[in-house]
Design an enzyme around this catalytic site. Sequence first.
Site, PDB file in Angstrom:
ATOM      1  N   ARG A   1      -5.791   3.237  -5.858  1.00 60.92           N
ATOM      2  CA  ARG A   1      -6.555   2.947  -7.060  1.00 60.92           C
ATOM      3  C   ARG A   1      -7.793   2.169  -6.644  1.00 60.92           C
ATOM      4  O   ARG A   1      -7.687   1.096  -6.056  1.00 60.92           O
ATOM      5  CB  ARG A   1      -5.675   2.106  -7.980  1.00 60.92           C
ATOM      6  CG  ARG A   1      -6.085   2.131  -9.396  1.00 60.92           C
ATOM      7  CD  ARG A   1      -4.995   1.524 -10.230  1.00 60.92           C
ATOM      8  NE  ARG A   1      -4.860   0.095 -10.038  1.00 60.92           N
ATOM      9  CZ  ARG A   1      -4.497  -0.747 -10.990  1.00 60.92           C
ATOM     10  NH1 ARG A   1      -4.223  -0.283 -12.195  1.00 60.92           N
ATOM     11  NH2 ARG A   1      -4.373  -2.021 -10.764  1.00 60.92           N
TER      12      ARG A   1
ATOM     13  N   THR B   1     -13.256   0.705 -10.092  1.00 59.61           N
ATOM     14  CA  THR B   1     -13.217   1.640 -11.230  1.00 59.61           C
ATOM     15  C   THR B   1     -11.807   1.809 -11.792  1.00 59.61           C
ATOM     16  O   THR B   1     -11.652   2.338 -12.902  1.00 59.61           O
ATOM     17  CB  THR B   1     -13.692   3.031 -10.791  1.00 59.61           C
ATOM     18  OG1 THR B   1     -12.749   3.525  -9.815  1.00 59.61           O
ATOM     19  CG2 THR B   1     -15.082   2.985 -10.164  1.00 59.61           C
TER      20      THR B   1
ATOM     21  N   ASP C   1       1.887  -4.155  -1.779  1.00 64.32           N
ATOM     22  CA  ASP C   1       1.769  -5.365  -0.948  1.00 64.32           C
ATOM     23  C   ASP C   1       3.108  -6.082  -0.831  1.00 64.32           C
ATOM     24  O   ASP C   1       3.463  -6.572   0.236  1.00 64.32           O
ATOM     25  CB  ASP C   1       0.723  -6.321  -1.547  1.00 64.32           C
ATOM     26  CG  ASP C   1      -0.694  -5.856  -1.256  1.00 64.32           C
ATOM     27  OD1 ASP C   1      -0.879  -5.011  -0.348  1.00 64.32           O
ATOM     28  OD2 ASP C   1      -1.619  -6.320  -1.942  1.00 64.32           O
TER      29      ASP C   1
ATOM     30  N   ASP D   1       1.560  -6.793  -7.094  1.00 62.31           N
ATOM     31  CA  ASP D   1       1.168  -5.567  -6.390  1.00 62.31           C
ATOM     32  C   ASP D   1       2.375  -5.016  -5.631  1.00 62.31           C
ATOM     33  O   ASP D   1       2.822  -5.596  -4.640  1.00 62.31           O
ATOM     34  CB  ASP D   1       0.006  -5.871  -5.429  1.00 62.31           C
ATOM     35  CG  ASP D   1      -0.551  -4.604  -4.823  1.00 62.31           C
ATOM     36  OD1 ASP D   1       0.227  -3.843  -4.210  1.00 62.31           O
ATOM     37  OD2 ASP D   1      -1.757  -4.357  -4.971  1.00 62.31           O
TER      38      ASP D   1
HETATM   39  C1  PRP Z   1      -0.301   1.080  -7.284  1.00 61.60           C
HETATM   40  C2  PRP Z   1       1.024   1.672  -7.733  1.00 61.60           C
HETATM   41  C3  PRP Z   1       0.595   2.932  -8.433  1.00 61.60           C
HETATM   42  C4  PRP Z   1      -0.721   2.543  -9.052  1.00 61.60           C
HETATM   43  C5  PRP Z   1      -0.504   2.307 -10.516  1.00 61.60           C
HETATM   44  O1  PRP Z   1      -0.736   1.697  -6.140  1.00 61.60           O
HETATM   45  O2  PRP Z   1       1.930   1.880  -6.705  1.00 61.60           O
HETATM   46  O3  PRP Z   1       0.446   4.043  -7.570  1.00 61.60           O
HETATM   47  O4  PRP Z   1      -1.138   1.322  -8.409  1.00 61.60           O
HETATM   48  O5  PRP Z   1      -1.700   2.042 -11.151  1.00 61.60           O
HETATM   49  P1  PRP Z   1      -2.352   3.035 -12.185  1.00 61.60           P
HETATM   50  O6  PRP Z   1      -1.269   3.457 -13.124  1.00 61.60           O
HETATM   51  O7  PRP Z   1      -3.394   2.175 -12.857  1.00 61.60           O
HETATM   52  O8  PRP Z   1      -2.962   4.181 -11.432  1.00 61.60           O
HETATM   53  P2  PRP Z   1      -2.086   1.231  -5.389  1.00 61.60           P
HETATM   54  O9  PRP Z   1      -3.257   2.001  -5.886  1.00 61.60           O
HETATM   55  O10 PRP Z   1      -2.186  -0.263  -5.421  1.00 61.60           O
HETATM   56  O11 PRP Z   1      -1.850   1.757  -3.925  1.00 61.60           O
HETATM   57  P3  PRP Z   1      -0.722   1.346  -2.846  1.00 61.60           P
HETATM   58  O12 PRP Z   1       0.584   1.893  -3.346  1.00 61.60           O
HETATM   59  O13 PRP Z   1      -1.181   2.027  -1.620  1.00 61.60           O
HETATM   60  O14 PRP Z   1      -0.690  -0.150  -2.732  1.00 61.60           O
HETATM   61  N1  URA Z   2      -0.323  -1.525  -9.260  1.00 60.25           N
HETATM   62  C1  URA Z   2       0.550  -2.496  -8.897  1.00 60.25           C
HETATM   63  O1  URA Z   2       1.054  -2.503  -7.766  1.00 60.25           O
HETATM   64  N2  URA Z   2       0.857  -3.438  -9.805  1.00 60.25           N
HETATM   65  C2  URA Z   2       0.328  -3.440 -11.043  1.00 60.25           C
HETATM   66  O2  URA Z   2       0.663  -4.352 -11.840  1.00 60.25           O
HETATM   67  C3  URA Z   2      -0.581  -2.441 -11.384  1.00 60.25           C
HETATM   68  C4  URA Z   2      -0.886  -1.480 -10.477  1.00 60.25           C
END
Ligand code: PRP
Ligand code: URA
Length: 209
Positions: free
Chosen positions: A104, A108, A203, A200
Amino acid sequence: MGKVHVLDHPLIQHKLTYIRDKNTGTKEFRELVDEVAMLMAFEITRNLPLQENTVQTPVMEAQTKVLAGKKIGLIPILRAGLGMVDGMLNLIPAARVGHVGLYRDPETLKPVEYYIKLPKDIEERELIVIDPMLATGGSANETIHSLKKRGAKQIRLMCLVAAPEGVEVIKEDHPDVDIYLGALDEKLDEHGYIVPGLGDAGDRLFGTK
Ligand code: PRP
Ligand code: URA
């Protein structure tokens, strides 16, 4: 319209409490996500169709049942979805696993796809998209579009925690997709984080912050 199921099994709710706790460290967080994914898999496979079978027990022939119907495909959204795969495979070991890499954009909040590798026969499989978080819904929405574009016909979405905003996006764009949640939270904050959420997920799973 797709149905939203909040899986309120006491073990799922109990473990979610410790997943949310900011004092839960990476090792324990990962173990709990794995356990909850297994429990959720148990719940969402509850209605899989069965067919009649016979088996020779040491005593006599028994009329039994085995799973019938479509084969299953698990589609974790990278990275955080990976944390739920093993737990689900414990219960559905024959499932194939396809990976969709999305992150994400922090400015944006729009999803950016960087990787996709799917089983060849996704059109014949019942697919379960897995991601701990459904926040704005952008990542899951894009994943489902991507799967449909490649021929997927039957898709469900499974997340630990969701915001109402994300649920609405999926219901609107994909009325054919049922959603399975550990919890439906209050809202998103101004950074697109789920409130109260769990922070997160990527993380916390991988210890990158
Ligand atoms: C997080 C989570 C989802 C997304 C949700 O991933 O695991 O995939 O955010 O958010 P959304 O519904 O607003 O799209 P992130 O983009 O942080 O990537 P990561 O799993 O690599 O940390
Ligand atoms: N992605 C995450 O990992 N946590 C949130 O709360 C939203 C998006």
